[in-house]
Design a protein around this motif. Structure first.
Motif, PDB file in Angstrom:
ATOM      1  N   GLY A 132      41.567  52.826  18.585  1.00  0.00           N
ATOM      2  CA  GLY A 132      42.883  53.202  18.077  1.00  0.00           C
ATOM      3  C   GLY A 132      43.976  53.144  19.133  1.00  0.00           C
ATOM      4  N   ASN A 133      43.828  52.236  20.097  1.00  0.00           N
ATOM      5  CA  ASN A 133      44.822  52.084  21.170  1.00  0.00           C
ATOM      6  C   ASN A 133      45.176  53.427  21.809  1.00  0.00           C
ATOM      7  OD1 ASN A 133      45.480  49.149  21.000  1.00  0.00           O
ATOM      8  ND2 ASN A 133      46.083  49.707  18.903  1.00  0.00           N
ATOM      9  N   ASP A 134      44.124  54.189  22.148  1.00  0.00           N
ATOM     10  CA  ASP A 134      44.349  55.518  22.720  1.00  0.00           C
ATOM     11  C   ASP A 134      44.758  55.498  24.191  1.00  0.00           C
ATOM     12  OD1 ASP A 134      41.990  54.706  23.851  1.00  0.00           O
ATOM     13  OD2 ASP A 134      40.834  56.479  23.298  1.00  0.00           O
ATOM     14  N   GLY A 135      44.755  54.286  24.794  1.00  0.00           N
ATOM     15  CA  GLY A 135      45.187  54.189  26.182  1.00  0.00           C
ATOM     16  C   GLY A 135      44.233  54.833  27.176  1.00  0.00           C
ATOM     17  N   LYS A 136      42.982  54.990  26.796  1.00  0.00           N
ATOM     18  CA  LYS A 136      41.995  55.628  27.673  1.00  0.00           C
ATOM     19  C   LYS A 136      40.910  54.647  28.144  1.00  0.00           C
ATOM     20  CE  LYS A 136      43.530  59.860  27.798  1.00  0.00           C
ATOM     21  NZ  LYS A 136      43.901  60.506  29.076  1.00  0.00           N
ATOM     22  N   THR A 137      41.200  53.348  28.070  1.00  0.00           N
ATOM     23  CA  THR A 137      40.229  52.348  28.503  1.00  0.00           C
ATOM     24  C   THR A 137      40.741  51.630  29.751  1.00  0.00           C
ATOM     25  OG1 THR A 137      39.603  51.965  26.190  1.00  0.00           O
ATOM     26  CG2 THR A 137      38.868  50.346  27.821  1.00  0.00           C
ATOM     27  N   ALA A 138      39.909  51.572  30.766  1.00  0.00           N
ATOM     28  CA  ALA A 138      40.229  50.832  31.991  1.00  0.00           C
ATOM     29  C   ALA A 138      39.399  49.553  32.012  1.00  0.00           C
ATOM     30  CB  ALA A 138      39.956  51.674  33.226  1.00  0.00           C
ATOM     31  N   PHE A 139      40.025  48.465  32.460  1.00  0.00           N
ATOM     32  CA  PHE A 139      39.364  47.174  32.505  1.00  0.00           C
ATOM     33  C   PHE A 139      39.346  46.658  33.946  1.00  0.00           C
ATOM     34  CE2 PHE A 139      41.229  47.598  28.304  1.00  0.00           C
ATOM     35  CZ  PHE A 139      40.214  47.183  27.462  1.00  0.00           C
ATOM     36  N   ILE A 140      38.227  46.060  34.321  1.00  0.00           N
ATOM     37  CA  ILE A 140      38.105  45.423  35.632  1.00  0.00           C
ATOM     38  C   ILE A 140      37.436  44.065  35.450  1.00  0.00           C
ATOM     39  CG2 ILE A 140      36.987  45.494  37.896  1.00  0.00           C
ATOM     40  CD1 ILE A 140      37.208  48.477  37.896  1.00  0.00           C
ATOM     41  N   LEU A 141      38.060  43.041  36.033  1.00  0.00           N
ATOM     42  CA  LEU A 141      37.427  41.716  36.069  1.00  0.00           C
ATOM     43  C   LEU A 141      37.295  41.296  37.520  1.00  0.00           C
ATOM     44  CD1 LEU A 141      37.602  38.644  33.930  1.00  0.00           C
ATOM     45  CD2 LEU A 141      38.262  38.350  36.317  1.00  0.00           C
ATOM     46  N   THR A 142      36.104  40.907  37.882  1.00  0.00           N
ATOM     47  CA  THR A 142      35.848  40.436  39.244  1.00  0.00           C
ATOM     48  C   THR A 142      34.660  39.486  39.222  1.00  0.00           C
ATOM     49  OG1 THR A 142      35.507  41.163  41.539  1.00  0.00           O
ATOM     50  CG2 THR A 142      34.301  42.357  39.822  1.00  0.00           C
ATOM     51  N   SER A 143      34.176  39.146  40.410  1.00  0.00           N
ATOM     52  CA  SER A 143      33.023  38.255  40.529  1.00  0.00           C
ATOM     53  C   SER A 143      32.101  38.760  41.617  1.00  0.00           C
ATOM     54  CB  SER A 143      33.487  36.824  40.850  1.00  0.00           C
ATOM     55  OG  SER A 143      32.386  35.959  41.025  1.00  0.00           O
ATOM     56  N   ASP A 144      30.830  38.421  41.505  1.00  0.00           N
ATOM     57  CA  ASP A 144      29.864  38.845  42.528  1.00  0.00           C
ATOM     58  C   ASP A 144      29.927  37.978  43.771  1.00  0.00           C
ATOM     59  OD1 ASP A 144      29.011  36.670  41.086  1.00  0.00           O
ATOM     60  OD2 ASP A 144      26.912  37.262  41.025  1.00  0.00           O
ATOM     61  N   HIS A 145      30.307  36.721  43.614  1.00  0.00           N
ATOM     62  CA  HIS A 145      30.417  35.785  44.740  1.00  0.00           C
ATOM     63  C   HIS A 145      31.177  34.566  44.261  1.00  0.00           C
ATOM     64  CE1 HIS A 145      27.411  33.252  42.804  1.00  0.00           C
ATOM     65  NE2 HIS A 145      26.642  34.319  42.665  1.00  0.00           N
ATOM     66  N   GLY A 146      31.588  33.736  45.199  1.00  0.00           N
ATOM     67  CA  GLY A 146      32.241  32.487  44.854  1.00  0.00           C
ATOM     68  C   GLY A 146      31.271  31.324  44.902  1.00  0.00           C
ATOM     69  N   MET A 147      31.771  30.177  45.327  1.00  0.00           N
ATOM     70  CA  MET A 147      30.929  28.977  45.326  1.00  0.00           C
ATOM     71  C   MET A 147      31.601  27.895  46.160  1.00  0.00           C
ATOM     72  SD  MET A 147      29.377  27.022  42.006  1.00  0.00           S
ATOM     73  CE  MET A 147      28.428  28.475  41.566  1.00  0.00           C
ATOM     74  N   THR A 148      30.800  27.132  46.868  1.00  0.00           N
ATOM     75  CA  THR A 148      31.346  26.034  47.669  1.00  0.00           C
ATOM     76  C   THR A 148      31.746  24.873  46.768  1.00  0.00           C
ATOM     77  OG1 THR A 148      29.168  25.039  47.975  1.00  0.00           O
ATOM     78  CG2 THR A 148      29.876  26.667  49.617  1.00  0.00           C
TER      79      THR A 148
END
Length: 959
Positions: free
Chosen positions: A252-268
């Protein structure tokens, strides 16, 4: 000491040296028994959604396309309008398991996890998932189970696809990510009709973890600059958008959700990871939602990588973190205790909350790390029963109390900035203290191993001199000497016992006793040797030692700079001219020079894996077949009589194997390029070739060149299947040089008048084992041993380096399998590395028997040469980065203070402080090399001297 006993003792001693590096420098830093710490104020978010895009590079996400459009429009909009962004700096090894452990548990994986294939938990650890009320996770079966297995209770749930889905040859690896997104949607839809699940989802402290492996798989299969990799990023961007929108609607769009996007490692750029290249260690971090700061505008900012202008993000504040800092960030956002073993520092700039909340969170972070420090300190001091005054001075008990009281007082007085600054200071001191106590015994144990190493090196030298020269050979038998060393051993054991040390400490600390006893027993020999050395001309002695030192230093530098091998090979090219061998063997000398120059090109080439070149692999296979045809013609025209043409059949089968390998390489890569997967027939042929090639050489004649060529053909058929570029030519050129080396050594033997030159064409390995034919060791044999060690090092570094072994590039094994299997793929990679070693070892076996010297005598010379590396290896660097330099601080009042003072002597400083820095990979390679040469010697004897007889058909004559 007899030869078998000596070899067994050598294996055991070097195994101790090899294992010691992990006990001394890379033991697990984890401790248990801490009290969980939690921020007392209410958190800003009730739930956290963690997206981990496996194998996603920072530049691949942040950079714009050629038409200035974002690669990921939704995430670009988030960092520009709704959230905070930055770079998450990972540590090596840049693999999936250690990366996820750092992200979710907040500490950096110790080396012991590699033995588990980065899958299972070598030790139990706490994590954000474990501290949560509920965690649901979707994704790879290689990652998710380890966090559920280590969790207490039944509140971490996993939903995994099958391991067979992780296929590098699949039509579209992005389907792995689509599977995750679809199952998350189905999960939330099903919760509406499941009241228990619906209630659980509406609890506080809930974590949703989406592990997205498609980008990593496409990167391995098609490279990060490929269309498939970039399209996968777009699909992830779309999926994240849908999931975020769905979750907001669900709550219900309560504004109580946090989001994180990341990665464990990159790549050559060439599709591998595992080492420390910036493309592997720089990963994206985007955070938005409840409790997260909005984008911060800046006029200017500076970073050494200069990516901001390229990404057109120079006006948005970039907030860089260490990968382990993300775990306390997640814990702070949803209000769960910080993971007990976390060493991350909460990145406050990501938080959009009151100054009071930030100060309390930072105080909690400091106390949590301080708890680890206290437990580690207690464990160390518990073992030091004679002197309990050992202390990390900057963080003594009184200092800890002062820090905590002062920080709490600042918070009460609403001096939040001062409180945060003080807590950061406390965190830094606690982390330094953790390192201090964790490495407390490191210097002492390192000294024990060093003393053992010096003693063993001295003993090997004495054994060589005693066995192969006319110097004194009597042993000084002394009861007093024996009991003196026994008494020293008892004293050492007593000190270890009262300190309740692990049993491995007894091995490391007591090893010098028998080693040095064996050296001191040879005192008459040492005196005789010293007298002979003094009688030699100083100029000759210094010249010989200088040449030896220079040659060894070239070997050492090759571990860090592959191009050094080129210099060595160019010097080798001039060997016939320097020694006048070209006068009596001009043709052979010319071929030797040309092959040395040709082989010298390989260390200057890029590391294998960067640019695949399948046509070159195919051309190498055809060239091998062409050479085989000439060899077959010579065999048919030779005077040797083949019984029932069996030998010709073996040669033909090996040629057929090379032809099939060439076809399989071409066919497999065409099929993968067309996204049709690995053909089953090709896979069957590859595995059959691998099995048959280990047997076919044993069916060939044991004549020197015929057996060696048979070994080359069998190994080439395997090596072709494991090649992706120019490295396919390497064993062919190396073998050519080895064949010429054998001939050159025969010329050298005659040149120095040591023996009449035998005819190599009729030389038979099976008749070369008569020990009565072996001669004594000569000075020229040291040069031969050095050549062998140099060629062994060239066999490893000719087409790669330490990073290429650390990095994971599955392209080399696509002819055998495309489904992710770390142990199987790792085993095939090791086989590829070993093949050049086998070729050199077999050639060296031919050299030692044709020069009438026991291989065991040559091996002892080789061991002495290789031991020099030990003193040029450092513990910092990690694989390429893990570990720390010795720190001799705050040792006042320690039990081993006298030992510490001894370690400051010039001897110890020279070996441990002034030597070239090196990594764990270098050390393991050097120590393994010594053991490996022993095993290669046995394998070479098996491959060259043994022959399997096939059952013959009996001819029936009818009258």
């Amino acid at each position: 000491m007899g030869i078998p006993v000596f070899i067994l003792a050598g294996l055991l001693v070097h195994c101790v040296f090899l294992v010691s590096i992990f006990e001394i420098y890379f033991s697990s830093p984890l401790v248990h028994g801490m009290t969980p710490q939690q921020t007392p104020l209410p958190p800003p978010a009730k739930r956290l959604v963690l997206f981990v895009a496996d194998g996603l590079r920072a530049d691949s996400l942040y950079e714009l396309n050629s038409n200035n459009t974002p690669q990921a429009p939704y995430l670009r909009g988030i960092l520009e309008n709704n959230g905070s962004w930055g770079i998450s700096h990972t540590r090596v090894p840049t693999e999936s398991r250690p990366g996820h452990v750092a992200l979710i548990a907040g500490f950096y994986e110790d080396v012991s996890a590699v033995a588990k294939g980065w899958k299972e938990n070598p030790v139990e650890f706490d994590s954000v998932f474990n501290e949560s009320k509920y965690t649901w996770s979707w994704g790879s079966p290689d990652i998710l189970p380890m966090f559920a297995k280590g969790a207490t209770g039944d509140h971490v749930y996993t939903f995994c696809y099958t391991a067979e889905s992780e296929d590098f040859g699949a039509q579209d690896a992005a389907e792995l990510d689509m599977w995750v997104f679809d199952h998350v949607k189905s999960f939330f839809n099903s919760s509406r009709s499941n009241q228990t699940l619906f209630s659980a989802l509406n609890e506080e402290k809930v974590v949703l973890f989406l592990h997205l492996l498609g980008i990593d798989t496409n990167g391995h299969a098609h490279r990060p600059n490929s269309r498939e990799y970039k399209e996968n990023i777009k699909k992830v961007d779309e999926g994240v958008k849908e999931i975020a929108s769905m979750i907001d609607n669900f709550y219900g769009n309560d504004g109580k959700t946090a989001f994180i996007l990341t990665s464990d490692h990159g790549m050559t750029d060439w599709g591998s990871h595992g080492a420390g290249h910036p493309s592997e260690t720089l990963t994206p971090l985007i955070v938005w939602g409840a409790g997260v700061n909005y984008p911060q505008k800046v006029t200017s900012q500076f970073f050494e990588d200069n990516f901001l202008k390229e990404w057109k993000l120079e006006n948005l504040k970039r907030l860089d973190v260490n990968q382990a800092d993300i775990a306390p960030l997640m814990a702070s956002l949803i209000g769960v205790p910080f993971p007990l073993n976390s060493v991350g520092t909460l990145p406050l700039e990501y938080l959009n909350n009151s100054a009071h909340f930030k100060a309390e969170s930072m105080f909690t972070n400091a106390v949590q790390i301080l708890e680890q420090f206290k437990v580690t300190k207690h464990m160390v001091k518990k073992g030091i029963s004679l002197n309990n005054s050992c202390c990390y001075v900057p963080l003594s008990d009184s200092e800890q109390i002062n820090f905590l009281k002062k920080a709490r007082l600042y918070i009460q007085q609403q001096k939040y900035d001062e409180a945060v600054s003080l807590c950061k200071t406390l965190i830094n001191l606690a982390l330094e203290g953790l390192s201090y106590y964790h490495t407390y015994d490191r210097l002492f144990l390192g000294l024990s191993i060093a003393v053992s190493f010096v003693g063993w090196t001295a003993y090997v030298i004495l054994v060589i001199i005693k066995t192969h020269t006319n110097l004194t050979k009597t042993i000084q038998e002394s009861t007093v000497l024996f009991y003196s060393f026994a008494f020293v051993g008892m004293i050492i054991a007593f000190f270890l016992l009262i300190q309740t040390c692990p049993w491995t400490y007894y091995v490391y600390c007591l090893l010098p006793v028998p080693v040095w006893y064996a050296v001191v027993r040879e005192l008459p020999l040492i005196q005789d040797l010293a007298a002979n050395l003094l009688s030699l001309r100083i100029g000759q002695s210094m010249g010989f030692l200088l040449v030896c030192a220079l040659g060894i230093e070239i070997l050492v530098f090759s571990f860090f700079y592959r191009s050094t091998l080129t210099i060595g090979l160019l010097v080798f090219a001039g060997w016939p001219v320097i020694t006048q061998l070209w006068v009596q063997a001009k043709t052979t000398a010319l071929i030797w020079t040309l092959l040395c120059v040709l082989l010298a090109i390989f260390p200057l080439m890029p590391v294998v894996g960067r640019e695949p070149n399948i046509p070159l692999v195919i051309a190498t296979g055809l060239l091998t077949l062409l050479i085989s045809c000439f060899s077959l013609t010579s065999l048919c025209n030779s005077k040797n009589k083949y019984r029932n043409n069996e030998d010709l059949k073996v040669h033909f089968y090996q040629m057929l194997s090379v032809a099939l390998s060439t076809y399989v390489v071409s066919s497999t890569h065409d099929s993968l390029k067309n996204k049709q997967g690995l053909p089953v027939l090709n896979q069957i042929i590859s595995w059959m070739t691998l099995v048959s090639s280990s047997v076919l050489p044993l069916l060939s004649p044991t004549f020197l060149f015929q057996r060696l060529f048979s070994i080359l053909l069998s190994l080439m058929s395997i090596y072709l299947l494991l090649s992706t570029g120019y490295e396919a030519l390497f064993p062919l050129v190396l073998s050519g040089l080895m064949f010429v080396w054998i001939s050159m050594e025969q010329e050298a033997l005659q040149h120095y008048g040591l023996s009449l030159k035998p005819k190599l064409a009729v030389f038979n390995f099976s008749y070369a084992t008569d020990i009565t034919q072996f001669r004594q060791l000569h000075l020229d044999d040291v040069r031969r041993a050095f050549f062998f060690v140099f060629f062994i090092v060239t066999a490893f570094f000719g087409t790669g380096n330490i990073a290429s072994v650390n990095s994971f590039d599955p392209a080399s094994v696509y002819c055998f399998l495309t489904v992710f299997s770390p142990f199987m793929m790792g085993g095939l990679l090791v086989l590829k590395v070993v093949i050049p070693f086998v070729l050199v070892s077999c050639a060296f076996e031919a050299v030692q028997v044709t020069t009438q010297l026991s291989s065991k005598r040559y091996s002892k010379c080789c061991f002495c040469i290789s031991k020099h590396f030990f003193f040029l290896v450092k513990d910092y660097g990690s694989w390429l980065d893990i570990g720390t330099r010795y720190k001799l601080k705050y040792s006042e009042g320690c039990l081993f203070q006298g030992i510490f003072l001894l370690c400051k002597s010039a001897f110890f400083s020279h070996f441990f402080y002034l030597s070239s820095p090196c990594s764990i990979s270098h050390y393991v390679l050097v120590m393994s090399l010594t053991i490996f040469m022993m095993l290669m010697n046995g394998l070479a004897q098996l491959l060259t001297t043994q022959r399997l007889e096939l059952p013959r058909r009996t001819k029936h004559h009818f009258t």
